[in-house]
Motif scaffolding. Structure first.
Motif, PDB file in Angstrom:
ATOM      1  N   UNK A 187      -5.683  29.596 -68.950  1.00 33.13           N
ATOM      2  CA  UNK A 187      -4.929  28.348 -69.051  1.00 33.13           C
ATOM      3  C   UNK A 187      -3.683  28.533 -69.925  1.00 33.13           C
ATOM      4  N   UNK A 188      -3.771  29.385 -70.935  1.00 32.44           N
ATOM      5  CA  UNK A 188      -2.590  29.687 -71.739  1.00 32.44           C
ATOM      6  C   UNK A 188      -1.550  30.400 -70.890  1.00 32.44           C
ATOM      7  N   UNK A 189      -1.989  31.311 -70.040  1.00 28.28           N
ATOM      8  CA  UNK A 189      -1.054  31.988 -69.130  1.00 28.28           C
ATOM      9  C   UNK A 189      -0.446  31.006 -68.133  1.00 28.28           C
ATOM     10  N   UNK A 190      -1.250  30.077 -67.630  1.00 23.95           N
ATOM     11  CA  UNK A 190      -0.720  29.058 -66.719  1.00 23.95           C
ATOM     12  C   UNK A 190       0.375  28.248 -67.398  1.00 23.95           C
TER      13      UNK A 190
ATOM     14  N   UNK B 254       2.576  28.540 -64.068  1.00 28.42           N
ATOM     15  CA  UNK B 254       2.612  27.271 -63.321  1.00 28.42           C
ATOM     16  C   UNK B 254       3.973  27.009 -62.689  1.00 28.42           C
ATOM     17  N   UNK B 255       5.060  27.287 -63.403  1.00 29.79           N
ATOM     18  CA  UNK B 255       6.381  27.002 -62.837  1.00 29.79           C
ATOM     19  C   UNK B 255       6.738  27.939 -61.689  1.00 29.79           C
ATOM     20  N   UNK B 256       6.237  29.160 -61.739  1.00 36.13           N
ATOM     21  CA  UNK B 256       6.472  30.080 -60.626  1.00 36.13           C
ATOM     22  C   UNK B 256       5.750  29.605 -59.365  1.00 36.13           C
ATOM     23  N   UNK B 257       4.485  29.211 -59.524  1.00 33.79           N
ATOM     24  CA  UNK B 257       3.729  28.690 -58.377  1.00 33.79           C
ATOM     25  C   UNK B 257       4.382  27.416 -57.856  1.00 33.79           C
ATOM     26  N   UNK B 258       4.851  26.561 -58.780  1.00 34.44           N
ATOM     27  CA  UNK B 258       5.513  25.321 -58.367  1.00 34.44           C
ATOM     28  C   UNK B 258       6.762  25.607 -57.548  1.00 34.44           C
ATOM     29  N   UNK B 259       7.521  26.634 -57.925  1.00 30.17           N
ATOM     30  CA  UNK B 259       8.721  26.985 -57.150  1.00 30.17           C
ATOM     31  C   UNK B 259       8.341  27.421 -55.742  1.00 30.17           C
ATOM     32  N   UNK B 260       7.323  28.242 -55.627  1.00 28.81           N
ATOM     33  CA  UNK B 260       6.890  28.701 -54.302  1.00 28.81           C
ATOM     34  C   UNK B 260       6.422  27.526 -53.432  1.00 28.81           C
ATOM     35  N   UNK B 261       5.546  26.691 -53.993  1.00 22.22           N
ATOM     36  CA  UNK B 261       5.016  25.576 -53.208  1.00 22.22           C
ATOM     37  C   UNK B 261       6.086  24.538 -52.909  1.00 22.22           C
TER      38      UNK B 261
ATOM     39  N   UNK C 295       5.124  37.027 -62.367  1.00 18.17           N
ATOM     40  CA  UNK C 295       3.788  36.890 -62.770  1.00 18.17           C
ATOM     41  C   UNK C 295       3.009  37.063 -61.499  1.00 18.17           C
ATOM     42  N   UNK C 296       2.439  37.912 -61.620  1.00 21.25           N
ATOM     43  CA  UNK C 296       1.889  38.462 -60.392  1.00 21.25           C
ATOM     44  C   UNK C 296       0.844  37.573 -59.757  1.00 21.25           C
ATOM     45  N   UNK C 297      -0.014  36.960 -60.566  1.00 21.32           N
ATOM     46  CA  UNK C 297      -1.088  36.145 -60.005  1.00 21.32           C
ATOM     47  C   UNK C 297      -0.590  34.734 -59.757  1.00 21.32           C
ATOM     48  N   UNK C 298      -0.406  34.366 -58.513  1.00 24.51           N
ATOM     49  CA  UNK C 298       0.127  33.052 -58.202  1.00 24.51           C
ATOM     50  C   UNK C 298      -0.896  32.150 -57.548  1.00 24.51           C
ATOM     51  N   UNK C 299      -1.842  32.707 -56.855  1.00 25.25           N
ATOM     52  CA  UNK C 299      -2.821  31.859 -56.183  1.00 25.25           C
ATOM     53  C   UNK C 299      -2.310  31.303 -54.885  1.00 25.25           C
TER      54      UNK C 299
ATOM     55  N   UNK D  40       2.701  37.586 -75.611  1.00 24.11           N
ATOM     56  CA  UNK D  40       2.949  38.103 -74.262  1.00 24.11           C
ATOM     57  C   UNK D  40       2.921  36.998 -73.219  1.00 24.11           C
ATOM     58  N   UNK D  41       2.192  35.912 -73.481  1.00 23.73           N
ATOM     59  CA  UNK D  41       2.122  34.790 -72.542  1.00 23.73           C
ATOM     60  C   UNK D  41       3.175  33.721 -72.819  1.00 23.73           C
ATOM     61  N   UNK D  42       3.575  33.563 -74.075  1.00 23.90           N
ATOM     62  CA  UNK D  42       4.357  32.385 -74.454  1.00 23.90           C
ATOM     63  C   UNK D  42       5.799  32.676 -74.852  1.00 23.90           C
TER      64      UNK D  42
END
Length: 544
Positions: A179-182, A187-194, A19-23, A402-404
């Motif tokens: 928020x549906x995409x998050x 969210x779990x991808x960003x959590x793994x990175x952080x 998911x490309x957008x991680x922030x 596509x999101x869920x």
């Protein structure tokens, strides 16, 4: 609207033992201090040298110094050190191990606000665990339950609120596609990175192995990571996954429409107990032991018409509308042209139906209503009376799939990196049909080819309800099993499940009282009674 029971605390409780957008910027590859993990490692770890232990220790001062620090492009909003014995919410159980709790708020889009909590134990085994959510996820209500066992074994661990504060409804999703995409995948991808980045910053050492585990929506989380971000984790535990999310919600809506049409839904619960007794009379002893557990429900040929009411009867039998609902629950949900939306529930699971699909306050029905109101039609007044299975299931997939939905069966990008996947599902699950997981596992195994033999396993759990509880042994150390599999490269073919009398002992550190054990056999095998020995002891069973 309150959903009862929620798929939140229940799922996270069982998920530990997911998911490309991680922030955030992707952290640089960590510099390894040593190839050996430290002393407090889980099963399969090697002894550590003194220098390794020193490199992987935390302390209150180092924890406090993280507050306000930028980690992988996101600021630490809070860093707090917990001593042994401090009460942890939501159950106020005494904390079992010293750790540093680090909190982030990630904002990959202007509409996003994803709270991420990382627990860093004082003594670290150089391994990292992500824990999935349940239901609509949300809040931090489950973090102390979900993370405590892993952190007490020396793992750094992360949990996320999936980008919203409540797990009881989906009003947060109304008109909020980001928020549906998050919630769905980001969210779990960003959590793994952080989580990996803050582990590196805190200990001065990199993560050597990363695992993810979850059940229900957490199982969907796990598959979503493997499908979209195959480099985030080395191995995953996938429990009763809600990976066909939009189809599952459509099936809940179909059941909701049928339940609302019943003259008296409250009369159905005692009748379902009668139905289960008839099921057991037909199929219980086919594994060689009459014990209230059905080892192979998929082979049980029970016909609910055997308990249908005769003309004029209404008591201790199924009326015509009740029989129609029961038949649908067994058969599954289909469109009028014969396309299956979701498979049916297993014979023997009837005692759980009122909790999920056949009660006035069934949790699955509440989720289905919230989903269509807030994620599909953006209409808080939408009701089951307006539901059309063909039209609305298609709309659900088109607008939210596509999101869920985590339905891609080609897991080779994950497996080729050496990834391992351990699936499990309770046969008495009344929320997510066991046949859905079997179908996905078999399709993914075909796509994987020879990789499946060494990298994928499915364990079906007789008598186990949605992720946990039920009539049968429901506890397995799935994290320890996964870790041993990764460390030894030997895939598990037989596990032992236990039923505990004092279940909270898993989270309080007390010694559990085991009242029953049963082997779990790698699919498609199942356990049969050997003909001798106690039916409560796993040694009395063989995998056939």
């Amino acid at each position: 609207m309150k959903i009862s029971p929620t798929l939140g605390v229940l799922m996270s409780l069982s998920a530990v033992g997911p998911l490309a957008l991680t922030g955030c910027a992707t952290p640089a590859p960590p510099e390894k201090v040593s190839s050996a993990p430290v002393q407090l490692a889980s099963a399969g770890a090697r002894p550590a040298a003194d220098a390794d232990v020193e490199a992987a220790l935390g302390d209150p001062q180092r924890c406090a110094a993280l507050a306000g620090r930028q980690i992988a492009g996101t600021a630490v909003s809070e860093a707090r050190y917990y001593a042994v014995g401090e009460p942890m919410k939501p159950l106020n159980l005494p904390n079992r191990v010293e750790f540093c709790m680090v909190t982030f708020v990630a904002k990959p889009t202007p509409a996003s606000s994803i709270r991420i909590e990382v627990w860093l134990p004082n003594t670290w085994n150089r391994k990292f665990v992500g824990v999935g959510g349940g239901g609509f996820s949300g809040s931090y209500a489950v973090s102390s339950i979900a993370l405590t066992p892993a952190v007490s074994q020396g793992y750094a661990a992360v949990v996320t609120d999936a980008g919203h504060d409540t797990s009881d409804d989906a009003a947060w999703a109304l008109g909020q596609p980001e928020k549906i995409a998050d919630y769905g995948y980001r969210s779990n991808h960003i959590a793994a990175e952080l989580g990996k980045a803050v582990s590196q910053a805190y200990y001065g050492a990199g993560v050597e192995k990363a695992y993810f585990k979850g059940c229900s929506n957490g199982g969907r989380d796990a598959l979503m990571l493997a499908q979209r971000y195959p480099a985030d984790y080395d191995a995953i535990v996938v429990g009763a996954p809600a990976n066909r999310f939009t189809d599952l919600m459509s099936s809940f809506a179909q059941y909701g429409q049928m339940v609302e049409a019943l003259p008296a839904i409250e009369a159905l619960a005692p009748k379902l107990a009668m139905v289960r007794e008839a099921v057991l009379a037909r199929c219980d002893d086919r594994d060689g032991l009459k014990d209230g557990l059905i080892a192979e429900p998929e082979k049980c040929d029970f016909d609910p018409g055997a308990v249908a009411c005769a003309d004029g009867q209404t008591e201790n039998c199924l009326t015509a509308p009740e029989l129609a609902l029961v038949r649908t629950i067994y058969r599954g949900v289909y469109t009028p042209d014969g396309r299956q939306i979701m498979p049916g529930l297993s014979p023997g699971s009837e005692y759980e139906w009122t909790n999920w699909v056949a009660g006035a306050k069934a949790g699955g029905l509440g989720m289905g209503r919230e989903f269509f109101r807030n994620m599909v039609y953006s209409d808080p007044t939408w009701s089951f009376g307006r539901f059309d299975i063909a039209r609305d299931s298609a709309a659900a997939q088109a607008r939210a799939g596509s999101d869920l939905d985590a339905v891609d069966t080609d897991l080779r990008p994950f497996l080729r990196r050496g990834g391992k996947i351990l699936f499990h599902h309770g046969w008495d699950d009344a929320a997510i049909p066991p046949a859905s997981t079997i179908g996905y596992f078999e399709a993914a195994s075909r796509s994987a080819g020879g990789l499946a033999d060494t990298s994928m396993r499915l364990f079906m759990m007789p008598g186990v309800a949605h992720c946990s509880d039920g009539k049968g042994p429901d506890y397995v150390d799935f994290l320890g099993t996964l870790d041993t599999w990764v460390e030894t490269a030997k895939a598990p073919d037989r596990l032992v499940a236990a039923k505990h009398q004092n279940r909270l002992s898993i989270y309080t550190g007390q010694t559990p009282t085991v009242v029953q054990t049963r082997p779990l056999c790698a699919w498609p095998r199942s356990a049969s009674y050997s003909g001798s020995g106690s039916g409560d002891e796993e040694a009395s069973f063989v995998c056939r």
